[in-house]
Write a protein that holds these residues in place. Structure first.
Motif, PDB file in Angstrom:
ATOM      1  N   LEU A  65       0.612  -1.143  -0.104  1.00  0.00           N
ATOM      2  CA  LEU A  65      -0.077   0.156   0.107  1.00  0.00           C
ATOM      3  C   LEU A  65       0.734   1.278  -0.044  1.00  0.00           C
ATOM      4  O   LEU A  65       0.566   2.187  -0.679  1.00  0.00           O
ATOM      5  CB  LEU A  65      -1.041  -0.048   1.078  1.00  0.00           C
ATOM      6  CG  LEU A  65      -2.267  -0.989   1.158  1.00  0.00           C
ATOM      7  CD1 LEU A  65      -2.879  -0.734   2.595  1.00  0.00           C
ATOM      8  CD2 LEU A  65      -2.947  -0.521   0.122  1.00  0.00           C
ATOM      9  N   LEU A 106      -6.893   3.377  -2.977  1.00  0.00           N
ATOM     10  CA  LEU A 106      -6.107   2.870  -1.928  1.00  0.00           C
ATOM     11  C   LEU A 106      -7.036   2.206  -0.956  1.00  0.00           C
ATOM     12  O   LEU A 106      -6.681   0.858  -0.609  1.00  0.00           O
ATOM     13  CB  LEU A 106      -5.134   3.949  -1.216  1.00  0.00           C
ATOM     14  CG  LEU A 106      -4.061   4.202  -1.851  1.00  0.00           C
ATOM     15  CD1 LEU A 106      -3.196   5.310  -0.851  1.00  0.00           C
ATOM     16  CD2 LEU A 106      -2.977   3.198  -2.127  1.00  0.00           C
ATOM     17  N   ALA A 147      -7.197  -1.769  -0.384  1.00  0.00           N
ATOM     18  CA  ALA A 147      -6.972  -2.440   1.055  1.00  0.00           C
ATOM     19  C   ALA A 147      -8.188  -3.354   1.402  1.00  0.00           C
ATOM     20  O   ALA A 147      -7.742  -4.344   1.983  1.00  0.00           O
ATOM     21  CB  ALA A 147      -6.689  -1.480   2.158  1.00  0.00           C
ATOM     22  N   ALA A 192      -6.705   1.039   6.023  1.00  0.00           N
ATOM     23  CA  ALA A 192      -6.644   1.669   4.677  1.00  0.00           C
ATOM     24  C   ALA A 192      -6.517   3.287   5.034  1.00  0.00           C
ATOM     25  O   ALA A 192      -7.246   3.643   6.036  1.00  0.00           O
ATOM     26  CB  ALA A 192      -7.788   1.447   3.891  1.00  0.00           C
TER      27      ALA A 192
END
Length: 308
Positions: A66, A79, A83, A109
């Protein structure tokens, strides 16, 4: 590293997971491709760190993956989705006994960026409402309806679906209140002011009777053919009014809801009262409008104070 270059155990897990989600959930081909792309990216990154099977996935691997995504400029919303894909995969792998422990349980996240709603200045709203009043004065029933409809949206902050669902009996003209059926079929009572009351009275006296027909039923607002007005018609009307202003980014009826809430708070209304008017189940949802008010206050300060 492409899917076909992954170690065999990772490729097998990727394929099996995609078969699982396509069978368990009703999703479009586009959504399935997004899942596969996200997971393929994760597994390729893990393979680059020496991971040869799902059991080799660690929390650190997920976090570093990430991190590289974030550094490459990927949006927060993307993102957050990636996640979520990672968490879905590891939870599935644990159920399938492909791993002994879920490494994504503590994976967080990034929070989505909060989008502050568009708010119209009172002066711009007055321009819109003045134009609607002038058009209604000529007596065209649709113009009379449009004035009443927009006045009511701004006066109450109700949603478009709530507005189009209103019946005449939902109005209490003596008390100037509406009975509104909101999300989850929850009923609430919403007050409205004198300008909206005047516009509604005009609509009921000389606008609605001209459009009403056998299929009108109890609907408060009618379309050109006499049936209940639709949400699309309302959205198109309001969008056109905003577009005619030419100097605002606001678009659609929800901007009237945002504006009503913000102007109420700017005028000193209690946050819980605004929550009840808007029909929010959580006070946290209503609190976004306090951020709008503070943001506007900050901008005014920066523009006006000599040492801002």
């Amino acid at each position: 590293m492409e899917d076909e270059q992954l170690p065999a155990a990772l490729t097998d897990a990727l394929d099996a997971f995609c078969r699982y989600i396509s069978g368990e959930r009703a999703m479009s081909a586009h959504t399935l491709r997004a899942y596969r792309g996200d997971l393929g990216s994760l597994l390729s990154f893990a393979a680059g760190e020496g991971c040869t099977g799902p059991e080799g996935l660690e929390l650190g691997t997920l976090r570093r993956w990430l991190g590289t995504q974030s550094q490459s400029g990927v949006a927060r919303a993307t993102l957050a989705r990636r996640a979520a894909t990672a968490r879905s995969f590891t939870a599935w792998a644990l159920r399938e006994e492909r791993i002994d422990a879920d490494p994504a349980l503590r994976l967080k996240a990034p929070q989505r960026e909060r989008q502050l709603p568009g708010v119209l200045q009172e002066s711009k709203l007055n321009r819109i409402l003045d134009r609607l009043e002038q058009a209604a004065a000529e007596g065209d029933p649709l113009a009379v309806r449009n004035r009443a409809l927009v006045e009511l949206l701004y006066a109450t902050g109700i949603r478009v679906g709530e507005l189009t669902g209103l019946d005449i009996d939902d109005l209490d003209q003596d008390r100037r209140t509406l009975r509104v059926i909101g999300k989850g079929d929850k009923e609430r009572t919403v007050p409205y002011g004198v300008p909206a009351a005047v516009a509604l009275d005009d609509w009921l006296r000389r606008g609605r009777p001209q459009l009403a027909g056998a299929g009108s039923g109890p609907a408060l607002f009618l379309g050109a053919r006499g049936g209940r007005v639709g949400q699309r018609q309302v959205r198109s009307l309001v969008h056109g009014l905003f577009e005619a202003l030419g100097d605002t980014s606001a678009s659609g009826p929800h901007a009237l809801r945002h504006s009503a809430a913000t102007h109420l708070l700017d005028g000193g209304a209690d946050l819980r009262a605004v929550q009840e008017i808007l029909g929010h189940s959580s006070l946290a949802t209503t609190q976004i409008y306090t951020h709008v008010s503070v943001d506007r206050l900050r901008k005014s300060y920066q523009q006006a104070h000599p040492r801002a």
